[in-house]
Design an enzyme around this catalytic site. Structure first.
Site, PDB file in Angstrom:
ATOM      1  CE1 TYR A 100       0.723   0.104   4.419  1.00 24.74           C
ATOM      2  CE2 TYR A 100      -1.618  -0.125   4.811  1.00 24.74           C
ATOM      3  CZ  TYR A 100      -0.336  -0.005   5.284  1.00 24.74           C
ATOM      4  OH  TYR A 100      -0.128  -0.014   6.621  1.00 24.74           O
ATOM      5  CD  GLU A 101      -0.576   5.088   2.066  1.00 24.51           C
ATOM      6  OE1 GLU A 101      -0.667   5.885   1.112  1.00 24.51           O
ATOM      7  OE2 GLU A 101      -1.471   4.926   2.908  1.00 24.51           O
ATOM      8  N   GLY A 102       1.169   3.067  -2.622  1.00 27.49           N
ATOM      9  CA  GLY A 102       1.947   2.942  -3.856  1.00 27.49           C
ATOM     10  C   GLY A 102       2.818   1.704  -3.728  1.00 27.49           C
TER      11      GLY A 102
END
Ligand SMILES: Cc1cc2nc3c(=O)[nH]c(=O)nc-3n(C[C@H](O)[C@H](O)[C@H](O)COP(=O)(O)OP(=O)(O)OC[C@H]3O[C@@H](n4cnc5c(N)ncnc54)[C@H](O)[C@@H]3O)c2cc1C
Length: 381
Positions: free
Chosen positions: A231-233
């Site tokens: 997550y978060e890219g």
């Protein structure tokens, strides 16, 4: 309150047509009191592999009212302000989990007796020795610890740049700090979250079968950490950010200056007897990173993307080696057990962790031909 990215009717296609909205659970009357519920509802709780205490869910927006935050169609830029902090904190999540895993595995390795260790054994009268006397267990523990301490130094270094960026009155200093933080953000996010994953797995391995069983908590660390590279890219997206935006194009000059700054620091200390065993391998790895960086800068898009993840790893491992060198230079006049352990950890890092960068460098400059050779049709056919 939900921060939501959405399109305004008629907005341009793609990321240039995204705006950021604040969508409250309840609407608010003109006098500030709460009005009826907004058109947003929870449709399901997500059943996840890990971080189960974090109740993430699916939300449905039906005729919901949202309030524009910032400018129309500039939502992605606004969200990135928040995302950049999140990328750092997810990296630190990985680093923290690596350290927790290390502390648990160390305690277990000291207590668990299994097999005899190589001579000299700690106690010949015992049928088995604590597994911490097995060189392979020592290697796994030191691999975690030497990376955790080096990565912690990199996070403190970056934190200092964030402070300068936010507090300095000197515009040139602020610009340099901003560029440094921008360059290091994808490295911290991806390299540290990967470190969290490899370290929790290694620590679980040190527990043997007990690592697989729930009551020891190690399988939870593995499960909880698994989200950090996603997550978060995803880490693939971080790596593309590094190769395509942070070391190439407009930022390439700054990236070269950043690496040259470290080269100067290492050159200045390389000849000093007390630190050369640490500084010399760090300088050699840095030269390789400089060469790979120039190669990346001259490569086309597909080649850069084919090299991105491995290049990011080379970058992370090498910059951590530079930080280790800086630590060792700064304590060169200090004696005593605490500082001696730091020197030994740094030496371990240079001898047993950093050499991976040499093979990565070969792989990266090997190019992406081998990837493109096997066409998608051939894979799926
Ligand atoms: C527990 C949890 C909490 C989350 N919380 C939030 C949240 O609060 N807010 C929010 O907005 N999102 C949240 N997410 C979403 C999360 O950020 C995305 O799942 C993540 O960014 C990956 O996007 P995706 O699932 O669409 O994967 P995809 O983009 O479909 O990616 C699938 C695979 O393809 C790869 N890939 C995709 N594009 C490229 C490319 N250009 N180059 C190379 N490889 C590529 C990816 O790296 C990945 O390996 C959460 C997800 C989870 C699991």
């Amino acid at each position: 309150l939900h921060l939501v990215i959405a399109r305004i009717a008629g907005a341009p296609a793609g990321t240039r047509g995204i705006s950021l909205f604040l969508v409250p659970k309840f609407l608010i009357n003109d006098d500030g009191s709460l009005a009826e519920r907004n058109g947003v509802e929870t449709t399901a709780i997500e059943h996840k592999m890990g971080i189960r205490a974090s109740a993430t869910c699916s939300l449905n927006f039906v005729d919901a009212t949202g309030y524009l935050i910032g400018e129309e169609n500039r939502g992605l830029a606004a969200m990135f302000k928040m995302m950049n902090i999140e990328r750092m904190t997810v990296g630190l999540q990985g680093l923290g989990m690596a350290d927790i895993a290390y502390q648990n595995a160390l305690n277990y390795a000291v207590e668990r007796r299994q097999s005899k260790s190589p001579a000299p054994r700690p106690d010949d009268t015992k049928a088995a020795d604590p597994i911490i006397f097995q060189p392979e267990m020592q290697r796994q523990l030191l691999t975690i610890r030497s990376q955790v301490e080096g990565a912690r130094a990199l996070s403190v270094y970056t934190g200092l740049q964030v402070d300068i960026m936010e507090r300095s009155a000197d515009a040139a200093e602020v610009a340099a700090a901003e560029a440094t933080v921008a360059l290091l953000t994808p490295v911290i996010k991806a390299h540290f979250s990967d470190l969290g994953m490899s370290s929790t797995l290694s620590a679980q391995q040190i527990y043997g079968g007990h690592g697989y069983i729930r009551e020891h908590g190690m399988e939870q660390l593995v499960r909880d950490c698994r989200i950090a590279p996603i997550y978060e890219g995803t880490n693939e997206v971080q790596a593309i950010d590094l190769v395509a935006r942070k070391v190439s194009g407009r930022q390439s000059e700054f990236a070269n200056q950043f690496l040259a700054g470290w080269q100067t620091f290492l050159e200045d200390h390389r000849a000093e007897d007390t630190v050369s065993d640490i500084v010399t391998p760090a300088a050699a790895a840095l030269q390789q990173l400089v060469d790979t960086t120039h190669w990346i800068q001259q490569s086309d898009d597909a080649t850069q993307r084919g090299a991105a993840n491995q290049y990011l790893r080379q970058f992370g491992l090498t910059i951590i080696a530079c930080l280790w060198a800086q630590i060792i230079v700064s304590i060169r006049d200090k004696g005593g057990a605490f500082y001696d352990t730091k020197r030994k950890l740094a030496r371990f890092y240079m001898q047993r962790v950093l050499p991976e960068t040499a093979s990565i460098a070969v792989t990266v400059v090997g190019g992406a031909d081998a990837l493109a050779d096997i066409g998608v049709g051939e894979l799926t056919g």
